[in-house]
Design a protein around this motif. Sequence first.
Motif, PDB file in Angstrom:
ATOM      1  N   LEU A   1      61.738 103.970  73.685  1.00 23.27           N
ATOM      2  CA  LEU A   1      61.314 102.592  73.413  1.00 23.27           C
ATOM      3  C   LEU A   1      61.974 101.614  74.375  1.00 23.27           C
ATOM      4  CD1 LEU A   1      61.339 102.545  69.505  1.00 23.27           C
ATOM      5  CD2 LEU A   1      59.330 102.334  70.984  1.00 23.27           C
ATOM      6  N   GLU A   2      63.041 102.071  75.035  1.00 21.23           N
ATOM      7  CA  GLU A   2      63.748 101.249  76.023  1.00 21.23           C
ATOM      8  C   GLU A   2      63.340 101.600  77.452  1.00 21.23           C
ATOM      9  OE1 GLU A   2      65.738  98.877  75.195  1.00 21.23           O
ATOM     10  OE2 GLU A   2      66.595  99.327  73.215  1.00 21.23           O
ATOM     11  N   ASN A   3      62.437 102.551  77.608  1.00 20.43           N
ATOM     12  CA  ASN A   3      62.060 102.999  78.949  1.00 20.43           C
ATOM     13  C   ASN A   3      61.367 101.870  79.714  1.00 20.43           C
ATOM     14  OD1 ASN A   3      60.734 104.451  81.205  1.00 20.43           O
ATOM     15  ND2 ASN A   3      61.371 106.281  80.080  1.00 20.43           N
ATOM     16  N   GLU A   4      61.720 101.711  80.974  1.00 16.05           N
ATOM     17  CA  GLU A   4      61.124 100.648  81.779  1.00 16.05           C
ATOM     18  C   GLU A   4      59.737 101.006  82.288  1.00 16.05           C
ATOM     19  OE1 GLU A   4      63.829  99.548  84.847  1.00 16.05           O
ATOM     20  OE2 GLU A   4      65.341  98.783  83.448  1.00 16.05           O
ATOM     21  N   ASN A   5      59.369 102.271  82.148  1.00 22.68           N
ATOM     22  CA  ASN A   5      58.011 102.684  82.504  1.00 22.68           C
ATOM     23  C   ASN A   5      57.087 102.275  81.358  1.00 22.68           C
ATOM     24  OD1 ASN A   5      55.589 104.328  82.535  1.00 22.68           O
ATOM     25  ND2 ASN A   5      56.559 105.585  84.109  1.00 22.68           N
TER      26      ASN A   5
ATOM     27  N   ALA B   1      56.413 106.062  67.383  1.00 19.12           N
ATOM     28  CA  ALA B   1      57.247 105.425  66.358  1.00 19.12           C
ATOM     29  C   ALA B   1      56.392 104.950  65.193  1.00 19.12           C
ATOM     30  CB  ALA B   1      58.020 104.260  66.968  1.00 19.12           C
ATOM     31  N   ALA B   2      55.220 104.416  65.511  1.00 19.41           N
ATOM     32  CA  ALA B   2      54.317 103.951  64.458  1.00 19.41           C
ATOM     33  C   ALA B   2      53.805 105.116  63.626  1.00 19.41           C
ATOM     34  CB  ALA B   2      53.145 103.190  65.075  1.00 19.41           C
ATOM     35  N   ASN B   3      53.447 106.201  64.290  1.00 24.89           N
ATOM     36  CA  ASN B   3      52.878 107.336  63.565  1.00 24.89           C
ATOM     37  C   ASN B   3      53.865 107.945  62.579  1.00 24.89           C
ATOM     38  OD1 ASN B   3      50.592 109.251  63.243  1.00 24.89           O
ATOM     39  ND2 ASN B   3      52.115 110.728  63.919  1.00 24.89           N
ATOM     40  N   TRP B   4      55.135 107.998  62.974  1.00 24.80           N
ATOM     41  CA  TRP B   4      56.147 108.624  62.123  1.00 24.80           C
ATOM     42  C   TRP B   4      56.970 107.610  61.331  1.00 24.80           C
ATOM     43  CZ3 TRP B   4      55.290 113.488  61.303  1.00 24.80           C
ATOM     44  CH2 TRP B   4      54.671 114.261  62.291  1.00 24.80           C
ATOM     45  N   GLY B   5      56.667 106.328  61.499  1.00 23.21           N
ATOM     46  CA  GLY B   5      57.430 105.310  60.778  1.00 23.21           C
ATOM     47  C   GLY B   5      58.910 105.375  61.104  1.00 23.21           C
ATOM     48  N   VAL B   6      59.227 105.442  62.396  1.00 20.03           N
ATOM     49  CA  VAL B   6      60.617 105.624  62.834  1.00 20.03           C
ATOM     50  C   VAL B   6      61.399 104.325  62.617  1.00 20.03           C
ATOM     51  CG1 VAL B   6      62.137 106.236  64.747  1.00 20.03           C
ATOM     52  CG2 VAL B   6      59.893 107.345  64.525  1.00 20.03           C
TER      53      VAL B   6
ATOM     54  N   ALA C   1      64.508 103.602  62.879  1.00 21.73           N
ATOM     55  CA  ALA C   1      65.526 103.277  63.879  1.00 21.73           C
ATOM     56  C   ALA C   1      64.946 102.559  65.090  1.00 21.73           C
ATOM     57  CB  ALA C   1      66.235 104.558  64.332  1.00 21.73           C
ATOM     58  N   GLY C   2      63.630 102.600  65.230  1.00 21.76           N
ATOM     59  CA  GLY C   2      62.995 101.927  66.357  1.00 21.76           C
ATOM     60  C   GLY C   2      62.597 100.492  66.068  1.00 21.76           C
ATOM     61  N   TRP C   3      62.888 100.013  64.858  1.00 21.56           N
ATOM     62  CA  TRP C   3      62.444  98.671  64.487  1.00 21.56           C
ATOM     63  C   TRP C   3      62.971  97.563  65.400  1.00 21.56           C
ATOM     64  CZ3 TRP C   3      58.746  96.134  62.511  1.00 21.56           C
ATOM     65  CH2 TRP C   3      58.910  94.793  62.150  1.00 21.56           C
ATOM     66  N   PRO C   4      64.244  97.547  65.773  1.00 20.03           N
ATOM     67  CA  PRO C   4      64.717  96.459  66.643  1.00 20.03           C
ATOM     68  C   PRO C   4      63.923  96.350  67.948  1.00 20.03           C
ATOM     69  CG  PRO C   4      66.576  97.643  65.723  1.00 20.03           C
ATOM     70  CD  PRO C   4      65.357  98.440  65.379  1.00 20.03           C
ATOM     71  N   GLN C   5      63.586  97.491  68.535  1.00 16.88           N
ATOM     72  CA  GLN C   5      62.822  97.468  69.785  1.00 16.88           C
ATOM     73  C   GLN C   5      61.387  96.991  69.551  1.00 16.88           C
ATOM     74  OE1 GLN C   5      64.774  99.884  68.683  1.00 16.88           O
ATOM     75  NE2 GLN C   5      65.831 100.983  70.338  1.00 16.88           N
ATOM     76  N   ILE C   6      60.788  97.411  68.447  1.00 16.57           N
ATOM     77  CA  ILE C   6      59.422  96.976  68.135  1.00 16.57           C
ATOM     78  C   ILE C   6      59.393  95.463  67.934  1.00 16.57           C
ATOM     79  CG2 ILE C   6      57.530  97.135  66.474  1.00 16.57           C
ATOM     80  CD1 ILE C   6      57.882  99.679  68.114  1.00 16.57           C
ATOM     81  N   ALA C   7      60.338  94.954  67.160  1.00 12.30           N
ATOM     82  CA  ALA C   7      60.398  93.514  66.909  1.00 12.30           C
ATOM     83  C   ALA C   7      60.637  92.746  68.208  1.00 12.30           C
ATOM     84  CB  ALA C   7      61.498  93.209  65.894  1.00 12.30           C
ATOM     85  N   ALA C   8      61.479  93.296  69.072  1.00  7.45           N
ATOM     86  CA  ALA C   8      61.768  92.630  70.346  1.00  7.45           C
ATOM     87  C   ALA C   8      60.518  92.542  71.217  1.00  7.45           C
ATOM     88  CB  ALA C   8      62.879  93.378  71.083  1.00  7.45           C
ATOM     89  N   LEU C   9      59.706  93.575  71.215  1.00 12.11           N
ATOM     90  CA  LEU C   9      58.466  93.553  71.994  1.00 12.11           C
ATOM     91  C   LEU C   9      57.520  92.468  71.479  1.00 12.11           C
ATOM     92  CD1 LEU C   9      57.783  97.395  72.336  1.00 12.11           C
ATOM     93  CD2 LEU C   9      58.386  95.819  74.189  1.00 12.11           C
ATOM     94  N   ILE C  10      57.488  92.288  70.177  1.00 17.77           N
ATOM     95  CA  ILE C  10      56.598  91.288  69.587  1.00 17.77           C
ATOM     96  C   ILE C  10      57.065  89.873  69.904  1.00 17.77           C
ATOM     97  CG2 ILE C  10      55.830  90.316  67.374  1.00 17.77           C
ATOM     98  CD1 ILE C  10      55.751  93.246  66.353  1.00 17.77           C
ATOM     99  N   HIS C  11      58.366  89.673  69.915  1.00 17.45           N
ATOM    100  CA  HIS C  11      58.912  88.325  70.114  1.00 17.45           C
ATOM    101  C   HIS C  11      59.152  87.970  71.578  1.00 17.45           C
ATOM    102  CE1 HIS C  11      59.247  87.770  65.870  1.00 17.45           C
ATOM    103  NE2 HIS C  11      60.177  88.686  65.700  1.00 17.45           N
ATOM    104  N   SER C  12      59.014  88.931  72.464  1.00 17.12           N
ATOM    105  CA  SER C  12      59.401  88.730  73.859  1.00 17.12           C
ATOM    106  C   SER C  12      58.649  87.604  74.560  1.00 17.12           C
ATOM    107  CB  SER C  12      59.210  90.029  74.645  1.00 17.12           C
ATOM    108  OG  SER C  12      59.269  89.801  76.030  1.00 17.12           O
ATOM    109  N   GLY C  13      57.341  87.570  74.391  1.00 21.57           N
ATOM    110  CA  GLY C  13      56.542  86.604  75.140  1.00 21.57           C
ATOM    111  C   GLY C  13      56.154  87.114  76.515  1.00 21.57           C
ATOM    112  N   ARG C  14      56.750  88.221  76.937  1.00 24.26           N
ATOM    113  CA  ARG C  14      56.435  88.805  78.249  1.00 24.26           C
ATOM    114  C   ARG C  14      55.920  90.238  78.129  1.00 24.26           C
ATOM    115  NH1 ARG C  14      61.462  86.705  78.733  1.00 24.26           N
ATOM    116  NH2 ARG C  14      62.385  88.783  78.867  1.00 24.26           N
ATOM    117  N   THR C  15      55.699  90.678  76.924  1.00 25.21           N
ATOM    118  CA  THR C  15      55.247  92.054  76.706  1.00 25.21           C
ATOM    119  C   THR C  15      53.806  92.215  77.167  1.00 25.21           C
ATOM    120  OG1 THR C  15      56.695  92.234  74.778  1.00 25.21           O
ATOM    121  CG2 THR C  15      54.928  93.860  74.974  1.00 25.21           C
ATOM    122  N   PRO C  16      53.521  93.208  78.009  1.00 33.55           N
ATOM    123  CA  PRO C  16      52.130  93.442  78.433  1.00 33.55           C
ATOM    124  C   PRO C  16      51.224  93.636  77.216  1.00 33.55           C
ATOM    125  CG  PRO C  16      53.651  94.772  79.729  1.00 33.55           C
ATOM    126  CD  PRO C  16      54.457  94.169  78.621  1.00 33.55           C
TER     127      PRO C  16
END
Length: 288
Positions: free
Chosen positions: A189-193, A204-209, A211-226
């Motif tokens: 989830l931190e990979n730059e690729n 992460a979504a499929n398995w309801g991971v 531990a990945g929540w902080p990264q998922i939330a960060a992607l939503i709030h970033s404003g720069r996420t593709p």
Amino acid sequence: MNFHQWIGKAGAEMDLQALKDTPPWDWPEGTAEKLLSVLRDEQATEPDRVLAAEMAGDFTVVNDELVEALLAILRNSEESPEVRARAAISLGPILQYADTEGFEDPDDVPISERHFQQIQKSLRDLHMDAQVPKEVRRRILEASVRAPQEWHKNAVLAAYSSGDNAWKLTAVFCMRFLGGFDKQIVEELENENPDIQLEAVLAAANWGVAAGWPQIAALIHSGRTPKPLLLAAIEAVPAIRPQEASEVLSGLIESDDEDIIEAVQEALAIAEEPAGEGEDDEDDIFPE
């Protein structure tokens, strides 16, 4: 009229590309037979054969004969890697569907159990063959993992630790279908690729991971996420933290992008569903 053209519903000649642009449920009678003709004709152009291989995996036409034709292409070292790779990809959805539905009622699955087992064995054998081109082996692993077997865990771990980004992308894709890889999913989830990161979000979504929540939330709030990554992150919210969906997604509901608004609305609706509803969606089994 040659095998590149046939009569459509309105009586006009239709080539493969025109047929591809038509919704599968509107494909004319005899489409499966025409696709089979193209797949078996080694004199057909490569673009036509790639397109026929792609269409042959659609649930509206796939059958035992088309499976045999796709496997014949996969096994043939004289075929181009592009055609072989496309043939492998097309076997994935029917593998997953048959594995999910089972064969208690043969009428529920468009291929026979014998052909299902034949696909599994052939894909395993070909993946283990180092002489098969890398791209073909990658697609074979991605297709075969949709009906998981014991050998897949080691194959995915080998791909993940290979040091090759293309193989890592395949491995993370496979983690969407194989359990037990939460640690690797969170790491990617931190990979730059962005391609690998996208597959990690989907896994992460499929398995309801959790531990990945902080990264998922960060992607939503970033404003720069593709956008593709943002849409996947939105979809992951109800799978991981449904109780926080409204709070986390509220800032996107006023987006100027209709796709984002639609994704948010769908995520909010799923988050409000009782646990267990909305699972095994056929659209997830047979993506467009």
